[in-house]
Design a protein around this motif. Structure first.
Motif, PDB file in Angstrom:
ATOM      1  N   ARG A 239       0.661  -1.258   0.007  1.00 19.62           N
ATOM      2  CA  ARG A 239       0.051   0.085   0.088  1.00 19.62           C
ATOM      3  C   ARG A 239       0.967   1.181   0.071  1.00 19.62           C
ATOM      4  O   ARG A 239       1.409   1.754   0.921  1.00 19.62           O
ATOM      5  CB  ARG A 239      -0.900   0.029   1.335  1.00 19.62           C
ATOM      6  CG  ARG A 239      -2.011  -1.077   1.147  1.00 19.62           C
ATOM      7  CD  ARG A 239      -2.950  -1.035   2.395  1.00 19.62           C
ATOM      8  NE  ARG A 239      -4.042  -2.114   2.454  1.00 19.62           N
ATOM      9  CZ  ARG A 239      -5.027  -1.681   1.871  1.00 19.62           C
ATOM     10  NH1 ARG A 239      -5.551  -0.488   1.159  1.00 19.62           N
ATOM     11  NH2 ARG A 239      -5.948  -2.703   1.897  1.00 19.62           N
ATOM     12  N   THR A 240       0.971   1.866  -0.963  1.00 17.81           N
ATOM     13  CA  THR A 240       1.556   3.171  -0.999  1.00 17.81           C
ATOM     14  C   THR A 240       0.654   4.216  -1.944  1.00 17.81           C
ATOM     15  O   THR A 240      -0.256   3.900  -2.458  1.00 17.81           O
ATOM     16  CB  THR A 240       3.112   2.928  -1.886  1.00 17.81           C
ATOM     17  OG1 THR A 240       2.759   2.706  -3.345  1.00 17.81           O
ATOM     18  CG2 THR A 240       3.755   1.820  -1.558  1.00 17.81           C
ATOM     19  N   ASP A 241       1.259   5.592  -2.102  1.00 20.08           N
ATOM     20  CA  ASP A 241       0.764   6.635  -2.706  1.00 20.08           C
ATOM     21  C   ASP A 241       0.366   6.082  -4.253  1.00 20.08           C
ATOM     22  O   ASP A 241      -0.526   6.696  -5.021  1.00 20.08           O
ATOM     23  CB  ASP A 241       1.213   7.794  -2.738  1.00 20.08           C
ATOM     24  CG  ASP A 241       1.436   8.397  -1.258  1.00 20.08           C
ATOM     25  OD1 ASP A 241       0.470   7.788  -0.474  1.00 20.08           O
ATOM     26  OD2 ASP A 241       2.274   8.913  -0.756  1.00 20.08           O
ATOM     27  N   THR A 242       1.420   5.328  -4.949  1.00 19.79           N
ATOM     28  CA  THR A 242       1.150   4.883  -6.301  1.00 19.79           C
ATOM     29  C   THR A 242       0.334   3.828  -6.661  1.00 19.79           C
ATOM     30  O   THR A 242      -0.011   3.505  -7.812  1.00 19.79           O
ATOM     31  CB  THR A 242       2.737   5.161  -6.814  1.00 19.79           C
ATOM     32  OG1 THR A 242       3.404   3.840  -6.073  1.00 19.79           O
ATOM     33  CG2 THR A 242       3.490   6.183  -6.740  1.00 19.79           C
ATOM     34  N   GLN A 244      -1.510   0.014  -5.095  1.00 22.78           N
ATOM     35  CA  GLN A 244      -2.109  -0.806  -3.888  1.00 22.78           C
ATOM     36  C   GLN A 244      -2.638  -2.146  -4.427  1.00 22.78           C
ATOM     37  O   GLN A 244      -3.590  -2.234  -5.290  1.00 22.78           O
ATOM     38  CB  GLN A 244      -3.251  -0.167  -3.296  1.00 22.78           C
ATOM     39  CG  GLN A 244      -3.041   1.321  -2.399  1.00 22.78           C
ATOM     40  CD  GLN A 244      -4.137   1.688  -1.853  1.00 22.78           C
ATOM     41  OE1 GLN A 244      -5.392   1.214  -1.566  1.00 22.78           O
ATOM     42  NE2 GLN A 244      -3.967   3.107  -1.321  1.00 22.78           N
ATOM     43  N   GLU A 296       7.849  -1.389  -5.561  1.00 26.22           N
ATOM     44  CA  GLU A 296       7.121  -1.054  -4.253  1.00 26.22           C
ATOM     45  C   GLU A 296       6.711  -2.230  -3.398  1.00 26.22           C
ATOM     46  O   GLU A 296       6.923  -2.183  -2.158  1.00 26.22           O
ATOM     47  CB  GLU A 296       5.978  -0.481  -4.934  1.00 26.22           C
ATOM     48  CG  GLU A 296       6.035   1.154  -5.542  1.00 26.22           C
ATOM     49  CD  GLU A 296       6.464   2.124  -4.612  1.00 26.22           C
ATOM     50  OE1 GLU A 296       6.357   2.036  -3.448  1.00 26.22           O
ATOM     51  OE2 GLU A 296       6.946   3.237  -5.168  1.00 26.22           O
ATOM     52  N   GLU A 300       8.153  -2.712   0.721  1.00 26.55           N
ATOM     53  CA  GLU A 300       7.034  -2.972   1.576  1.00 26.55           C
ATOM     54  C   GLU A 300       7.372  -4.599   2.339  1.00 26.55           C
ATOM     55  O   GLU A 300       7.424  -4.610   3.513  1.00 26.55           O
ATOM     56  CB  GLU A 300       5.830  -3.308   1.094  1.00 26.55           C
ATOM     57  CG  GLU A 300       4.758  -3.545   1.885  1.00 26.55           C
ATOM     58  CD  GLU A 300       4.331  -1.962   2.570  1.00 26.55           C
ATOM     59  OE1 GLU A 300       3.295  -2.178   3.612  1.00 26.55           O
ATOM     60  OE2 GLU A 300       4.698  -1.202   1.954  1.00 26.55           O
TER      61      GLU A 300
END
Length: 364
Positions: A239-242, A244, A296, A300
């Protein structure tokens, strides 16, 4: 002719004097629970789950069982007194799980506590072990509706013959015994909690050589299971800003080295490789950004492993056997153990994860 008759009579007399008893004169002990009481004279409560055989098992009907308990100063004394409460011989040859109560484990759980199980010939080294929260007696009294044989639900959960869950950690009697004395390898036990008429097994308790030090939460337990057992089927959520999405891992492995050239700042470098595909996503996957998704997910994953390693370090336990590996790769007799005790609290973790995203899953 007379000598043959004498031999036959002698053989029959030997058979009649042996300790063999028919199955209908035995109680099969399927599970053993050990709890701590508040009585100083009788500090242990031993509970046995006895299977009651049935001529036939009907669909939707569970097999019946009986629970007998006794308080005593030792397990030996408790079992001896329990025999006066039943009408059949207690048979431990089919015992597949030993459960210790949380209260007992928080105070003392060492070689002295499990000595009876190690010496009992009928009990196998492959017997499952677990911690019952709040007590072992409450756990073995549970009667799941799906259970066809007494204790069957727990056996299927731990041996992965039934459910396959990354939250369920398995431990055996022989391994727990080894961890109680092996330098650089600390014990652990899966935690079983009651959930209505079912079991909930999604936590693990970590020990020093004497008692429970902490109980990991479900997410930490899943990471611990991945590191300790190198299981190949689990999920990682990114789960990141870019982006999910959830990654369903199908292959996993890792190697690590310990660099102690700088005694003031030793480093454990761990390199992980995993492959899998997207199991769930909040957005459409763009193949032009494939490498971004992998990067990403790698960040994580590295973060979640580092957090668990650092937590175990802060507690002062080593159930993953990092210290055992350190001792095995050094040859300074007892000195390497003393060195490890000094290095472990200072150890820095460098985690590198390489993820190969195989696909975005099937969309129908």
């Amino acid at each position: 002719m007379l000598s043959m008759l004498s031999l036959s009579m002698l053989f029959v007399s030997l058979l009649s004097g042996c300790g063999f008893k028919d199955m209908d004169k035995r109680f099969i002990v399927k599970a053993v629970g050990i709890d701590k009481t508040n009585d100083q004279d009788n500090p242990l409560r031993v509970s046995l789950k006895l299977a009651i055989p049935s001529s036939q098992i009907k669909p939707g009907q569970t097999n019946t069982f009986q629970i007998v308990s006794d308080d005593a100063p030792t397990i030996t004394e408790a079992v001896r007194h329990l025999k006066s409460k039943v009408d059949k011989e207690l048979d431990f040859s089919q015992s597949k799980i030993i459960i210790f109560g949380k209260k007992l484990a928080e105070e003392r759980l060492n070689n002295e506590t499990i000595d009876w199980f190690l010496r009992k010939r009928e009990i196998q080294g492959m017997t499952f072990m677990a911690l019952g929260d709040p007590s072992a007696e409450q756990i073995i009294k549970i009667k799941p509706k799906s259970e066809r044989l007494p204790g069957d639900s727990l056996f299927l959960s731990f041996d992965q013959e039934g459910t396959e869950s990354s939250f369920i950690v398995t431990e055996y009697l022989f391994d727990f015994h080894r961890r109680l004395s092996e330098k650089g390898l600390d014990p652990y036990l899966p935690v079983i909690r009651p959930l209505n008429d079912m079991y909930l097994i999604d936590q693990v308790a970590v020990f020093d050589k004497e008692k429970v030090k902490d109980i990991l939460n479900p997410e930490e337990t899943r990471v611990f299971n991945e590191l300790s057992k190198k299981i190949s089927k689990f999920e990682i959520e990114t789960r990141t800003d870019t982006v999910q999405f959830a990654l369903s891992v199908s292959k996993f492995g890792y190697t690590y080295t310990i660099d102690d050239s700088k005694t003031t700042s030793p480093v454990l470098s761990m390199h992980m490789k995993m492959r899998g595909q997207a199991a769930e996503s909040s957005q459409s996957f763009n193949y032009s950004k494939w490498s971004l998704y992998e990067q990403e997910a790698e960040k994580e994953a590295a973060s979640r492993y580092e957090k668990v390693l650092m937590k175990l370090q802060s507690i002062g336990v080593d159930p993953l056997g990092l210290g055992l590996r350190y001792r095995a790769t050094r040859h300074n007799s007892e000195k390497e153990w003393e060195q490890w005790l000094a290095l472990y609290p200072l150890l820095r973790f460098h985690i590198e994860v390489n993820i190969n995203l195989l696909g975005s899953g099937g969309i129908k």
